[in-house]
Write an enzyme that holds these catalytic residues in place. Sequence first.
Site, PDB file in Angstrom:
ATOM      1  N   ASN A  63       0.083   1.094   2.303  1.00 63.61           N
ATOM      2  CA  ASN A  63      -0.480   0.079   1.948  1.00 63.61           C
ATOM      3  C   ASN A  63       0.704  -1.046   2.164  1.00 63.61           C
ATOM      4  O   ASN A  63       0.329  -2.301   2.207  1.00 63.61           O
ATOM      5  CB  ASN A  63      -1.209   0.006   0.558  1.00 63.61           C
ATOM      6  N   HIS A  64       1.866  -0.680   2.117  1.00 55.37           N
ATOM      7  CA  HIS A  64       3.006  -1.675   2.266  1.00 55.37           C
ATOM      8  C   HIS A  64       3.526  -1.755   3.662  1.00 55.37           C
ATOM      9  O   HIS A  64       4.774  -2.516   3.832  1.00 55.37           O
ATOM     10  CB  HIS A  64       4.143  -1.314   1.165  1.00 55.37           C
ATOM     11  N   HIS A 124       5.065   7.802  -5.848  1.00 57.20           N
ATOM     12  CA  HIS A 124       6.476   8.113  -5.924  1.00 57.20           C
ATOM     13  C   HIS A 124       6.752   9.247  -7.232  1.00 57.20           C
ATOM     14  O   HIS A 124       7.843   9.262  -7.556  1.00 57.20           O
ATOM     15  CB  HIS A 124       6.911   6.701  -6.408  1.00 57.20           C
ATOM     16  N   GLU A 180       6.975   3.490   4.165  1.00 63.12           N
ATOM     17  CA  GLU A 180       6.287   2.149   3.852  1.00 63.12           C
ATOM     18  C   GLU A 180       7.070   1.148   2.670  1.00 63.12           C
ATOM     19  O   GLU A 180       7.076   0.271   2.611  1.00 63.12           O
ATOM     20  CB  GLU A 180       4.800   2.355   3.108  1.00 63.12           C
ATOM     21  N   ASN A 181       8.279   1.771   2.322  1.00 58.59           N
ATOM     22  CA  ASN A 181       9.029   1.168   1.106  1.00 58.59           C
ATOM     23  C   ASN A 181      10.565   1.127   1.610  1.00 58.59           C
ATOM     24  O   ASN A 181      11.430   1.022   0.922  1.00 58.59           O
ATOM     25  CB  ASN A 181       8.978   1.797  -0.164  1.00 58.59           C
ATOM     26  N   HIS A 237      -2.281   8.711   1.602  1.00 58.62           N
ATOM     27  CA  HIS A 237      -1.640   7.749   0.999  1.00 58.62           C
ATOM     28  C   HIS A 237      -2.489   7.008   0.041  1.00 58.62           C
ATOM     29  O   HIS A 237      -3.511   6.252   0.284  1.00 58.62           O
ATOM     30  CB  HIS A 237      -1.005   6.618   1.938  1.00 58.62           C
TER      31      HIS A 237
HETATM   32 FE   FE2 Z   1       2.077   2.501  -1.443  1.00 62.95          FE
END
Ligand code: FE2
Length: 261
Positions: free
Chosen positions: A67-68, A179, A39-40, A152
């Site tokens: 969510n990203h 993270h 997601e990142n 997540h």
């Molecule tokens: Fe996230």
Amino acid sequence: MRILFLGDIVGSLGRATTAKLLPTIRKRDRVNLSLANAENIAHGRGATQETIEEVLASGVDYFTGGNHIFWQKSFYEEIEHLPVVRPANYPSGTPGRGEAVIDLGRLGRVLLISLLGRTFMRDVADDPFATVSEILEKHQGEDLQATIVDMHAEATSEHQAMGFYLDGRVTAVVGTHTHVGTVDARVLPGGTAYVTDVGMVGSLDSILGVKKEIIIQNYVSALPQRFDWEDLGPAIFNSVLIETDKGGLAKSIKRIDQVVD
Ligand code: FE2
């Protein structure tokens, strides 16, 4: 079967670190399937076809979301033909899919599910517990060697609740999003491998991948800060290696963490 799950790959440093370490780890630990949260993956903001393809070439086979995952608009369409699952409990009509069956030929088939927690999260999402039960029911009776769930979520209690909720029903529940890798990797009493958070692959001297000075300013100043991701300096590679048993549960789970200067 041996499945390696990498924590959130953050930006170009995360991608470069994956390229540097993953081929060796795959060989050394005889990894059959390599999964990662994406997601990142595109400069710390969502995912793109280009960045996904770059990390596929480094040896990740399939990706999960969070969510990203839709922060890059191009990904609304790109996700449809890429090996990526986005949270399964997003509202119906959301692009992509929340689960995938990965066919590994004679090694068998693996069900991969992406879920999004709701505690301290701002996304519109359905109940992840009900969603995962529906998915498992749908796949009941299928010949699956393993089922891997990426939870997540922000709250450790929600990660743990999902771990125990699925204990004995899936091979592994691995947490992502904070993270920060947690030390609690273990096989739960019912036979499901679990870790609250795998961690990330990204900048070591950062705060969650973001330049640390910016986040510190966020805490000491009332003025809004522009996020910028740390692309230089040492990196951390966080992952877990899960060994499956014949009954679709887990024999073991262990952390594989490495710092790269
Ligand atoms: Fe996230």
